[in-house]
Design a protein around this motif. Structure first.
Motif, PDB file in Angstrom:
ATOM      1  N   LEU A  59       8.523   1.905  -3.551  1.00 13.13           N
ATOM      2  CA  LEU A  59       8.548   0.752  -2.658  1.00 13.13           C
ATOM      3  C   LEU A  59       9.351   1.065  -1.400  1.00 13.13           C
ATOM      4  CD1 LEU A  59       7.750  -2.249  -2.318  1.00 13.13           C
ATOM      5  CD2 LEU A  59       9.939  -2.838  -3.373  1.00 13.13           C
ATOM      6  N   LEU A  64       3.695  -5.815  -0.028  1.00 13.20           N
ATOM      7  CA  LEU A  64       4.506  -4.694  -0.498  1.00 13.20           C
ATOM      8  C   LEU A  64       3.979  -3.405   0.127  1.00 13.20           C
ATOM      9  CD1 LEU A  64       4.573  -5.640  -4.291  1.00 13.20           C
ATOM     10  CD2 LEU A  64       6.269  -6.244  -2.545  1.00 13.20           C
ATOM     11  N   PHE A  90       4.199   0.722   0.023  1.00 15.13           N
ATOM     12  CA  PHE A  90       4.614   1.830  -0.835  1.00 15.13           C
ATOM     13  C   PHE A  90       4.371   3.157  -0.126  1.00 15.13           C
ATOM     14  CE2 PHE A  90       3.277  -1.602  -3.651  1.00 15.13           C
ATOM     15  CZ  PHE A  90       4.361  -1.711  -4.504  1.00 15.13           C
TER      16      PHE A  90
END
Length: 232
Positions: A210, A226, A228
């Motif tokens: 992350l 999110l 990554f």
């Protein structure tokens, strides 16, 4: 660039300056139209049979006035008007600036662009497009009638079509490019906040990869974006 999947496909291309051309394409034919002086944004393509349309620029600076560095080639496959939708979440690109272009499919269309500190609404006409100011924060775009949204990153530029919320899916398969081994690779995942802990990448939790978390502003604050870093 228009790519034909069938023989005897009649294609009509209408340009923003009011001119148009017609072509007959056969199976796997490719027709490319280019302009060194004029932006072809807003060009309308209609065909008698299904085709694929790719838009791009061979040497592009974002913003248009370069501050330093080389230009970038950007391109993206366009979605048809039948796939336009109304609600979009535009992810941040870490700390990099980006802008979006919004394309309206119908007249008298109220479109709003919103982040955590401002909201700007405008009424758009049919086949009209508008461009946001450069930004680094997550954006939400809402449209009373169907539209499409394309995101453009500044510096080492690229363009990408933003899927609407209604077009989100559960499984995705993607390929990480390996041509430039010294570059970092990232993905942004827009997901319901309540489901974020169940996210899997290649069957395992990607929590160790992350890089950034962004909370979506209302009315879609039940979503999270999110980002990554992809290392394998």
């Amino acid at each position: 660039m228009v790519i034909s999947a069938f023989s005897n496909t009649e294609v009509n291309i209408s340009f923003p300056n009011g001119t148009s051309i017609s072509k007959t394409l056969n199976w796997m034919d490719v027709y490319q139209e280019a302009s060194r002086l004029n932006d072809l944004t807003g060009t309308m393509i209609q065909s008698s049979k299904p085709v694929s349309v790719v838009s791009g620029v061979s040497c592009m600076y974002i913003p248009e006035v370069p501050s330093a560095g080389n230009c970038d080639m950007i391109d993206e496959q366009m979605i048809p008007r039948s796939a336009f939708q109304k609600h979009f979440i535009i992810p941040p690109i870490l700390s990099n600036k980006f802008m979006v272009r919004i394309f309206s499919s119908q007249s008298n269309n109220k479109v709003c662009v919103k982040d955590s500190s401002f909201e700007n609404c405008t009424t758009m006409g049919s086949n009209q497009w508008l461009e946001s100011t450069p930004n680094t924060f997550l954006l939400v775009v809402t449209s009373q009638k169907k539209a499409s949204v394309i995101q453009y990153k500044e510096s080492q530029a690229y363009m990408t079509t933003i899927p609407a919320i209604r077009q989100c899916m559960n499984p995705y398969t993607f390929v990480r490019q390996g041509v430039y081994g010294h570059h970092n690779n990232y993905i942004s995942v827009t997901i319901l906040s309540s489901a974020s802990q169940s996210l899997l990448l290649d069957g395992i939790s990607p929590s160790a990869q992350l890089a950034d978390t962004a909370q979506v502003v209302p009315p879609f604050n039940n979503y999270t974006v999110l980002t990554f870093r992809i290392t394998t």
